[in-house]
Design a protein around this motif. Sequence first.
Motif, short mmCIF file in Angstrom:
data_model
loop_
_atom_site.label_atom_id
_atom_site.label_comp_id
_atom_site.label_asym_id
_atom_site.label_seq_id
_atom_site.Cartn_x
_atom_site.Cartn_y
_atom_site.Cartn_z
N ASP A 85 0.73 -1.20 -0.03
CA ASP A 85 0.11 0.02 0.20
C ASP A 85 1.03 1.22 0.07
N LYS A 111 1.47 -0.94 -7.91
CA LYS A 111 0.11 -0.88 -8.48
C LYS A 111 0.01 -1.61 -9.47
N ALA A 142 -4.87 2.90 -14.10
CA ALA A 142 -5.53 2.50 -13.20
C ALA A 142 -6.91 2.64 -12.94
N ALA A 200 2.17 1.70 -3.79
CA ALA A 200 1.18 2.03 -4.49
C ALA A 200 0.45 3.36 -4.36
N ASP A 208 -2.09 7.29 -10.86
CA ASP A 208 -3.10 6.39 -11.47
C ASP A 208 -3.01 6.14 -12.93
#
Length: 579
Positions: free
Chosen positions: A131, A203, A166, A134, A139
């Motif tokens: 996390d 990610k 993402a 990421a 994104d």
Amino acid sequence: MRRALLTLLSLIFLCTCGRAQGSTADVAFTATLSKRKMLTNSTVEFTLSLTNAQGTDLKAPPFNDFKILDGPSRANRTTIINGVASSAQSYTWLLQPKRAGELTVRPATIRAMNRMYRSNSQRVEVLAADDGDAGLAPDQMLRAEFSTTDAHVGQQIILNLNLYTANNVVSRNIMKEPTFDGFFSQPRRQYDGRPRTTIENGKEYEMRTLGSIALFPTKIGRLTVEPYDMIVGIVRYRNVRGRNRRFMEQVALSSDTTFINVRELPLPQPRGFSGGVGTYRLDVSTDKDRMTTDDALTMRVTVVGEGDIKRIKAFDPVDKKDWEVYAPKVLQEELLDSPSGIIGRKIFEYKIVPKRGGTFVLNPALVYFNVDSSDYVTLAPESFTVVVAGGTGKINYDLDSLQTEATLTLLPVDPQDIPVGRVYGNDPSRGVLYWLLFLLPLLGAAGAIGWSRYRDHLAGRDPAELAREKAAKAATLRLQSAEAFQKEGNAKSFYNAVEGSLLGYLRDKFKLPIADLSRKNIAAQLTTAGAAPELVNRYDGLLQRCEMALYAGQTNADDLAETYQSAKALIIDTEKTVD
């Protein structure tokens, strides 16, 4: 009568069995996963597909390492291609992995056509989600990714413009493209544009190639490829008075500035170096293996490879001690798109004449720089034996057609060799130069009068007529290559040339980037420019015809003339009606 009836029933039974066996042979039961690599906090779709049969008694695999979030959802599909029907029955589950590692989905079974079918197994690599990493990763990312950033001059470099996201991207618009200064660039169509899952910095992204270009460096040094600029539309949700409202967010993306290090070819270059850089194939053919010294041998040399084909120069295919080699004709020089890159093809036709009789072994060789081995390579795939007999001295070929280069040599003249009774150089009025200088002012005055009258004639002509002539010239110029392929009956190359001519014409007329040359964008641009709906529909229909010919195999040599005239009329009508 009874025997005939039994025979008929036997034939019906055999035909029925044959059909059943043929249908069974086409039945397949397969399993697929939508990803090969994923994170533990992500999801994956698992699909079982049964083709050309209706199944019962499905036994799904045990999903021991996964949570079942949804499914199975069932779907049926029937397609008909060229009169042949096929069906597919599918079952889909939405899964989330329970742990990291290489997880396996075991085979499933189903009953169809009175037998059991077993699917294949599937594996997916699952990585632990971080996390922290990421959260720092963006994104969306736009990247210009190159096959290499260290190349030789003339070497082919593949640039793929890749979008990593993402989120749910629903629109893309390229705002600025690089100029590719220092490169010869060629857009590609045969690249893999399917979405693929990749993981970076903790990610998970969906990566899609938006465009691909082949670049050939034309100079040495540290060359710069400027960034791409793009606007993407992303679906977002926000809470308005307790309800989630959907809206579109416009996000600006830019790729990084990239530097390509281009080196000169190693020195010294070998004798007979053709100038080619890349990997090539050589094909050679001759029109005879027996001849006399009165004849000329025709040799056709085809060079095909992944490199800048324009750099390939004519080379001597035989030993000039035994043969007179005349300047060759270039019959063809073209670039072809392929899934691996741009393929160049160049065809030379040589006329060579023996200087004496005898038996000669011809071994044409292409010398080029191979980028894989970083060394010069001599390619001589085939030898030809030619037997030459003595001739009569009466040549059987046309020297004018051989494009030979004549050399003029001035030799001193002995005064005793000048014929008696002739005068040389004393009377200027007997020379051609004297009369040309005398008539030059008169010819100049006549030309000026004629030009003035021609301009007056143009000024008095109907502007619509002048516009039609200008449009016709533009159409003819754009479609020159398509017209050549039409005469050859080469349908696929013809449709490729027509599509390229139309897209190139629209790109130049409206200053469009390559990424905006889709049928939808073209229709919108024409409409904005004031084109009539009928003209817009004609463009869409003709571009669709070209796509069907190129990608669906619907080529027909009988339609080439009609397609050529339609394309020419489109450009003419656009020039006349759209500013």
